[in-house]
Design a protein around this motif. Sequence first.
Motif, PDB file in Angstrom:
ATOM      1  N   GLU A  74       0.794  -1.230   0.000  1.00 16.03           N
ATOM      2  CA  GLU A  74       0.000   0.000   0.000  1.00 16.03           C
ATOM      3  C   GLU A  74       0.824   1.276   0.000  1.00 16.03           C
ATOM      4  O   GLU A  74       0.263   2.373  -0.140  1.00 16.03           O
ATOM      5  CB  GLU A  74      -0.941  -0.005   1.206  1.00 16.03           C
ATOM      6  N   ARG A 142       3.230   9.372   3.635  1.00 16.13           N
ATOM      7  CA  ARG A 142       1.815   9.638   3.910  1.00 16.13           C
ATOM      8  C   ARG A 142       1.045   8.340   4.152  1.00 16.13           C
ATOM      9  O   ARG A 142       0.163   8.279   5.007  1.00 16.13           O
ATOM     10  CB  ARG A 142       1.197  10.423   2.756  1.00 16.13           C
ATOM     11  N   GLU A 143       1.402   7.317   3.381  1.00 16.03           N
ATOM     12  CA  GLU A 143       0.750   6.026   3.598  1.00 16.03           C
ATOM     13  C   GLU A 143       1.172   5.421   4.931  1.00 16.03           C
ATOM     14  O   GLU A 143       0.374   4.742   5.593  1.00 16.03           O
ATOM     15  CB  GLU A 143       1.066   5.070   2.455  1.00 16.03           C
ATOM     16  N   ASP A 145       1.750   7.103   7.649  1.00 13.71           N
ATOM     17  CA  ASP A 145       0.923   7.788   8.647  1.00 13.71           C
ATOM     18  C   ASP A 145      -0.498   7.221   8.662  1.00 13.71           C
ATOM     19  O   ASP A 145      -1.096   7.031   9.731  1.00 13.71           O
ATOM     20  CB  ASP A 145       0.876   9.285   8.360  1.00 13.71           C
ATOM     21  N   ARG A 146      -1.033   6.929   7.475  1.00 17.22           N
ATOM     22  CA  ARG A 146      -2.393   6.375   7.404  1.00 17.22           C
ATOM     23  C   ARG A 146      -2.450   4.984   8.036  1.00 17.22           C
ATOM     24  O   ARG A 146      -3.347   4.689   8.834  1.00 17.22           O
ATOM     25  CB  ARG A 146      -2.844   6.298   5.940  1.00 17.22           C
ATOM     26  N   ALA A 149      -2.125   5.108  11.830  1.00 16.43           N
ATOM     27  CA  ALA A 149      -3.377   5.504  12.479  1.00 16.43           C
ATOM     28  C   ALA A 149      -4.389   4.354  12.462  1.00 16.43           C
ATOM     29  O   ALA A 149      -5.099   4.115  13.451  1.00 16.43           O
ATOM     30  CB  ALA A 149      -3.955   6.732  11.779  1.00 16.43           C
ATOM     31  N   GLU A 150      -4.450   3.646  11.354  1.00 16.94           N
ATOM     32  CA  GLU A 150      -5.370   2.502  11.248  1.00 16.94           C
ATOM     33  C   GLU A 150      -4.996   1.416  12.254  1.00 16.94           C
ATOM     34  O   GLU A 150      -5.872   0.820  12.909  1.00 16.94           O
ATOM     35  CB  GLU A 150      -5.309   1.947   9.827  1.00 16.94           C
TER      36      GLU A 150
END
Length: 538
Positions: A74, A142-143, A145-146, A149-150
Amino acid sequence: MCKIHPIAVVRWLFVLSVTLALGTPPAPAQSVRVVTLDSPAPLVVVKVMVRAGSAHDSAGLEGLAYLTARMLIEGSFGDPKNPVTKERLAEITRPWGQGATPTVQVGKETTTFSMTVPREVLPRYIAQIFRPMFTQPLFDARELDRLRAETLTTLRSNLRLEQIELVGLVTLDNVLHAGTGYAHPVATERGAEAISREALLQFYATYYRPEHLVLGVSTREEALVASLRDALAGAGASTAPPLERRPVEPPPAVQGREVVIVALPNAISTGLHAGFPLSINRSHPDYWPLYVANVWFGTHRDSFSYLYDQIRALRGYNYGDYSYIEHFENRPFALFPPTGYPRRYQYFSIWIRPVQHDYAVHLLKALTWELEHFVRTGLSEEQCALAKNKARVLYLSLAETTERLLGYRLEDEFYGLHPGYLESYLDRIDAVSCAQVNAAIKKHLQAANLKYVVVTDDEVAPRIADAIAANQPAWGKEPVEYQIEVREENGQKLYLVPETKRALLERDAVWAHYWLDIPRNRIRIVPAERLFVTAALP
């Protein structure tokens, strides 16, 4: 008409279709190992097993293996000027079916990527997805960080506060392996928060090199296998300095009995778990006798087993009751053990699915007495025969798909099994004697040294802790709940117990009066919200 038993058919098909890639020249040193299936199906299953998992996370960076694996898929890959983002990946694979989108499973010692691709598009798939995903990951910040968080949301909300069964299973796994690399789920809060892009690059450079990879392919077509293997030749290439490899330690021995009570807000029932480390895995000669024993004692999600019969079928306490001689991932959601989670260090465990709070201590005593009784008495010849027959039936489900067959072949590489687990399964079951089963039970199972995990409501937790420590009789259901008629005579209750239910009530009394002998200082209450913050139990 001649009838052929379905197991015989499956055995014949398996031997016919499953082969190691022994006909190909040996791979050179420092290259990818390869296992294959000879399947003519138009869809080709491809798996890549990385010999590293969450047990290899650097201390304080728990979640490193998990986030590295997720980021390969991802976090974008390929040409930095024209990357394959997760959105573009979905667009590319959509015409080829859902299975063409890579997925990943992260276990304690392995990480396994899986994909299923139409045979005719495999060369294009290798060029556009397979090769760049493993050799040119971009680890987009950025991925990261996503996904971070997930992951934190899953830990803080879903696992800790919404999954009463799963949180107990994961907690038992953690407490049995306290102080080792096994002693955390795929991530911890502090670990996920601390992981940087640089750490991902280091993990990739350390563990994703070709010598740590095993490629599994559901075809023996030499050109396709070679192209997949060659596509992994550049995996792990990075300028990042490698990490110091973390050793995988065995679990500490359990001394006596101790209890961890997970206090969950607004829990409407109580889940019970118990276990201890085992000294064997699939490579040990006692595995198969112990496997047969466990089929009888506590087969997962099956009414055949003794525990299920005693606690659910006869008494109606809950949905099911099971035991295990090796780790079983995602137990609440899977009927059969998923592949992709091999471990060198295994454990025996009992899982009593949630029951009413008032019955928790009674059934904690019950599971312990039944395990002790099982070790003391073993199995009769008739019970062994029934268990062996059930084991043969279970084989039909274990070997039912190409994806499972290939998954087991990768696990065979992990354990060093030749012939493999499924390839030898039926012969191994046939060869087990009842004497071997009972010898394995007495050698490897016991009830004196157990770790328990109880998941219950936060207001009920202190009451359960005190009841366990009190060492007093703890009763379960009343006779009237077994549809036993009760009369009042001279101010006393008179129970009209039919002969068919006498043994049930006698066993209830044995359970109620069994002494757990666990002092209060060996019982800990842990609020659910404090779990998985770090690798240590709070």
